[in-house]
Design a protein around this motif. Structure first.
Motif, PDB file in Angstrom:
ATOM      1  N   ASP A  26       0.832  -1.215   0.000  1.00  0.00           N
ATOM      2  CA  ASP A  26       0.000   0.000   0.000  1.00  0.00           C
ATOM      3  C   ASP A  26       0.859   1.254   0.000  1.00  0.00           C
ATOM      4  O   ASP A  26       0.585   2.217  -0.716  1.00  0.00           O
ATOM      5  N   ASN A  27       1.909   1.249   0.824  1.00  0.00           N
ATOM      6  CA  ASN A  27       2.779   2.423   0.932  1.00  0.00           C
ATOM      7  C   ASN A  27       3.925   2.414  -0.065  1.00  0.00           C
ATOM      8  O   ASN A  27       4.718   3.354  -0.106  1.00  0.00           O
ATOM      9  N   LYS A  28       4.026   1.328  -0.837  1.00  0.00           N
ATOM     10  CA  LYS A  28       5.110   1.172  -1.817  1.00  0.00           C
ATOM     11  C   LYS A  28       6.465   1.427  -1.162  1.00  0.00           C
ATOM     12  O   LYS A  28       7.283   2.218  -1.646  1.00  0.00           O
ATOM     13  N   CYS A  40      19.126  -6.043  -7.244  1.00  0.00           N
ATOM     14  CA  CYS A  40      18.204  -7.179  -7.312  1.00  0.00           C
ATOM     15  C   CYS A  40      17.045  -6.984  -6.347  1.00  0.00           C
ATOM     16  O   CYS A  40      15.872  -7.073  -6.737  1.00  0.00           O
ATOM     17  N   LEU A  41      17.363  -6.697  -5.096  1.00  0.00           N
ATOM     18  CA  LEU A  41      16.321  -6.510  -4.086  1.00  0.00           C
ATOM     19  C   LEU A  41      15.440  -5.313  -4.410  1.00  0.00           C
ATOM     20  O   LEU A  41      14.205  -5.409  -4.408  1.00  0.00           O
ATOM     21  N   MET A  42      16.063  -4.180  -4.724  1.00  0.00           N
ATOM     22  CA  MET A  42      15.298  -2.958  -4.977  1.00  0.00           C
ATOM     23  C   MET A  42      14.495  -3.047  -6.268  1.00  0.00           C
ATOM     24  O   MET A  42      13.378  -2.532  -6.361  1.00  0.00           O
ATOM     25  N   GLY A  43      15.066  -3.710  -7.286  1.00  0.00           N
ATOM     26  CA  GLY A  43      14.331  -3.898  -8.543  1.00  0.00           C
ATOM     27  C   GLY A  43      13.138  -4.805  -8.366  1.00  0.00           C
ATOM     28  O   GLY A  43      12.089  -4.623  -8.998  1.00  0.00           O
ATOM     29  N   GLY A  44      13.290  -5.806  -7.469  1.00  0.00           N
ATOM     30  CA  GLY A  44      12.169  -6.688  -7.161  1.00  0.00           C
ATOM     31  C   GLY A  44      11.069  -5.958  -6.414  1.00  0.00           C
ATOM     32  O   GLY A  44       9.872  -6.144  -6.684  1.00  0.00           O
ATOM     33  N   VAL A  45      11.460  -5.109  -5.481  1.00  0.00           N
ATOM     34  CA  VAL A  45      10.479  -4.304  -4.743  1.00  0.00           C
ATOM     35  C   VAL A  45       9.720  -3.381  -5.694  1.00  0.00           C
ATOM     36  O   VAL A  45       8.492  -3.246  -5.605  1.00  0.00           O
ATOM     37  N   LYS A  46      10.428  -2.775  -6.613  1.00  0.00           N
ATOM     38  CA  LYS A  46       9.788  -1.887  -7.599  1.00  0.00           C
ATOM     39  C   LYS A  46       8.786  -2.668  -8.452  1.00  0.00           C
ATOM     40  O   LYS A  46       7.679  -2.203  -8.733  1.00  0.00           O
ATOM     41  N   ILE A  70       7.143  -5.360  -7.616  1.00  0.00           N
ATOM     42  CA  ILE A  70       5.982  -5.722  -6.799  1.00  0.00           C
ATOM     43  C   ILE A  70       5.063  -4.516  -6.584  1.00  0.00           C
ATOM     44  O   ILE A  70       3.847  -4.592  -6.778  1.00  0.00           O
ATOM     45  N   CYS A  71       5.645  -3.403  -6.189  1.00  0.00           N
ATOM     46  CA  CYS A  71       4.843  -2.230  -5.823  1.00  0.00           C
ATOM     47  C   CYS A  71       4.204  -1.538  -7.020  1.00  0.00           C
ATOM     48  O   CYS A  71       3.115  -0.966  -6.907  1.00  0.00           O
ATOM     49  N   ASN A  72       4.881  -1.588  -8.177  1.00  0.00           N
ATOM     50  CA  ASN A  72       4.367  -0.896  -9.363  1.00  0.00           C
ATOM     51  C   ASN A  72       3.715  -1.833 -10.361  1.00  0.00           C
ATOM     52  O   ASN A  72       3.250  -1.393 -11.413  1.00  0.00           O
ATOM     53  N   ASN A  73       3.720  -3.142 -10.041  1.00  0.00           N
ATOM     54  CA  ASN A  73       3.179  -4.134 -10.961  1.00  0.00           C
ATOM     55  C   ASN A  73       3.826  -3.998 -12.345  1.00  0.00           C
ATOM     56  O   ASN A  73       3.156  -4.000 -13.386  1.00  0.00           O
ATOM     57  N   ASP A  74       5.158  -3.881 -12.351  1.00  0.00           N
ATOM     58  CA  ASP A  74       5.890  -3.678 -13.601  1.00  0.00           C
ATOM     59  C   ASP A  74       5.787  -4.903 -14.511  1.00  0.00           C
ATOM     60  O   ASP A  74       5.626  -6.034 -14.053  1.00  0.00           O
ATOM     61  N   ASN A  75       5.909  -4.652 -15.809  1.00  0.00           N
ATOM     62  CA  ASN A  75       5.883  -5.721 -16.810  1.00  0.00           C
ATOM     63  C   ASN A  75       7.316  -6.147 -17.129  1.00  0.00           C
ATOM     64  O   ASN A  75       8.053  -5.409 -17.778  1.00  0.00           O
ATOM     65  N   LEU A  76       7.706  -7.325 -16.657  1.00  0.00           N
ATOM     66  CA  LEU A  76       9.056  -7.818 -16.913  1.00  0.00           C
ATOM     67  C   LEU A  76       9.174  -8.536 -18.250  1.00  0.00           C
ATOM     68  O   LEU A  76      10.279  -8.789 -18.732  1.00  0.00           O
ATOM     69  N   ASP A  77       8.038  -8.854 -18.869  1.00  0.00           N
ATOM     70  CA  ASP A  77       8.067  -9.572 -20.153  1.00  0.00           C
ATOM     71  C   ASP A  77       8.787  -8.766 -21.222  1.00  0.00           C
ATOM     72  O   ASP A  77       9.461  -9.332 -22.092  1.00  0.00           O
ATOM     73  N   ASP A  78       8.653  -7.453 -21.148  1.00  0.00           N
ATOM     74  CA  ASP A  78       9.300  -6.591 -22.139  1.00  0.00           C
ATOM     75  C   ASP A  78      10.817  -6.705 -22.051  1.00  0.00           C
ATOM     76  O   ASP A  78      11.512  -6.718 -23.066  1.00  0.00           O
ATOM     77  N   ILE A  79      11.338  -6.813 -20.828  1.00  0.00           N
ATOM     78  CA  ILE A  79      12.782  -6.989 -20.638  1.00  0.00           C
ATOM     79  C   ILE A  79      13.231  -8.326 -21.207  1.00  0.00           C
ATOM     80  O   ILE A  79      14.229  -8.411 -21.928  1.00  0.00           O
ATOM     81  N   ILE A  80      12.478  -9.388 -20.910  1.00  0.00           N
ATOM     82  CA  ILE A  80      12.827 -10.727 -21.380  1.00  0.00           C
ATOM     83  C   ILE A  80      12.832 -10.785 -22.913  1.00  0.00           C
ATOM     84  O   ILE A  80      13.738 -11.367 -23.529  1.00  0.00           O
TER      85      ILE A  80
END
Length: 388
Positions: free
Chosen positions: A36-38, A346-352, A354-364
């Motif tokens: 909730d608080n990102k 790694c940790l901070m990118g994972g948190v981002k 989760i909190c922003n619901n980022d699309n990792l498929d584009d990176i892959i």
């Protein structure tokens, strides 16, 4: 980061909380996240108990070949359970995990044997979801791994790219994750090139005579005098301290350009020293990283002017002296003014994610893995960059 949270606040936050695990070869870092608080509520770290069975992924794979994956899996699951217990959260939460492909295979109880032999094919690279109890995790509803690019470009580098990908434009950015296995990414808004450099565990203090991880008492800075982590009595030397010592020895002509020492060993304290073998270990590691960077730049057919930022990540990056890293040949001098430290991408990118619901498929989809063992010029490049 809030390191102390009252029990009332814990109950209040558990409704929209989860865990993010950086599954490192040497170190585990677990973040408790308020979605909730990102924000990160707290972080706990520990040494990966698998280290007793080998310092790098190759030794872990060899162990699984000779025995099976069960014991190594149990070791890391026990580590994670201990970290979770330390948070004191009463409700079961979801856990996200990122790490290199070998570590993720072992974590899920899948043999990494196929990663260790040509053509180095993993059992899985995609995002993998499983019930927490099935893995033996306590206080975890469900486990979800972030996706990987390649057997040697794992979910950890995907998370790292995700952290800084918002800054990607027509120019390129370079991400160097200095861990037991150095992973490197060169990316723009259109293209992503990745590779893995066999830097070995030297930056984690392994195979160094007085080496240790970046914990209390580790010499982390050196310029004639030294500084230790948390100002504790010196117990050994960690990665950043080693970079500083090597730079000092070069500056004072105690090491020549070939890496040959003018003395048997250099004493920092009565009990902590650097010897000839340590210098050779450092040369292998720094050449692997530098040569990997240069190979990607050549692959992308660009020059240093086309690179906007050099992001440095890894367990010891927060304290790294960039000037000394350049002086020793770990990083290109042309990018000295473009260096930015991320600490744990790694940790901070994972948190981002989760909190922003980022699309990792584009990176892959954009990512291309560059196998340095298939680069005909890499051996010559590696030998040349062994020199100081």
């Amino acid at each position: 980061v809030e390191s102390h949270i009252g029990s009332d606040k814990k109950r209040e936050l558990t409704e929209n909380m989860c865990y993010m695990l950086d599954l490192g070869t040497t170190t585990l870092a677990l973040a408790l996240i308020s979605v909730d608080n990102k924000s990160i509520v707290d972080v706990k770290c520990c040494t990966n108990s698998q280290r007793a069975f080998g310092a790098d992924v190759i030794s872990r794979i060899e162990y699984c070949n000779k025995n099976n994956v069960a014991l190594l899996q149990k070791k890391v699951i026990d580590d994670v359970n201990s970290l979770i217990e330390g948070f004191g959260i009463q409700k079961a939460l979801k856990l996200y995990v990122a790490g290199n492909a070998t570590m993720l295979h072992i974590f899920y109880g899948v043999s990494p044997s196929s990663i260790g032999v040509a053509p180095y094919t993993p059992v899985f690279l995609n995002s993998r979801i499983i019930d927490g109890k099935a893995l033996g995790l306590e206080g975890v509803l469900q486990v979800q791994a972030l996706p990987s690019i390649h057997s040697f470009a794992g979910a950890d580098i995907v998370a790292g790219i995700n952290l800084v990908n918002d800054n990607a434009g027509e120019k390129y950015n370079l991400l160097v994750d200095l861990g037991t296995n150095a992973e490197i990414a060169l990316f723009s808004c259109d293209k992503i090139f990745t590779t893995s450099a066999a830097a070995g565990p030297c930056f984690e203090g392994v195979n160094i005579a007085c080496g240790m991880s970046a914990t209390d008492g580790a010499i982390c800075e050196f310029d004639g005098g030294f500084k230790t982590i948390n100002n504790k009595p010196p117990q050994g030397i960690c990665g950043t301290g080693l970079v500083d010592v090597i730079a000092t020895l070069l500056q004072n002509n105690i090491i020549d350009e070939t890496g040959c020492m003018a003395c048997e060993q250099f004493n920092i304290t009565e009990d902590v020293f650097v010897n000839q073998s340590d210098v050779r270990e450092f040369q292998l590691a720094k050449s692997a990283v530098f040569s990997g960077i240069m190979a990607l730049i050549k692959k992308a057919e660009i020059d240093f002017d086309s690179i906007e930022n050099l992001y440095i990540s890894g367990g010891f990056s927060a304290k790294i002296n960039v000037i000394n890293a350049v002086k020793t040949g770990l990083l290109p001098k042309e990018l000295k003014e473009k260096c930015k430290v991320l600490n744990n991408s790694c940790l901070m990118g994972g948190v981002k994610y989760i909190c922003n619901n980022d699309n990792l498929d584009d990176i892959i989809k954009k990512a291309e893995y560059c196998d340095l063992s298939l680069d005909g010029n890499f051996t010559d490049l590696f030998m040349k960059n062994m020199m100081f």
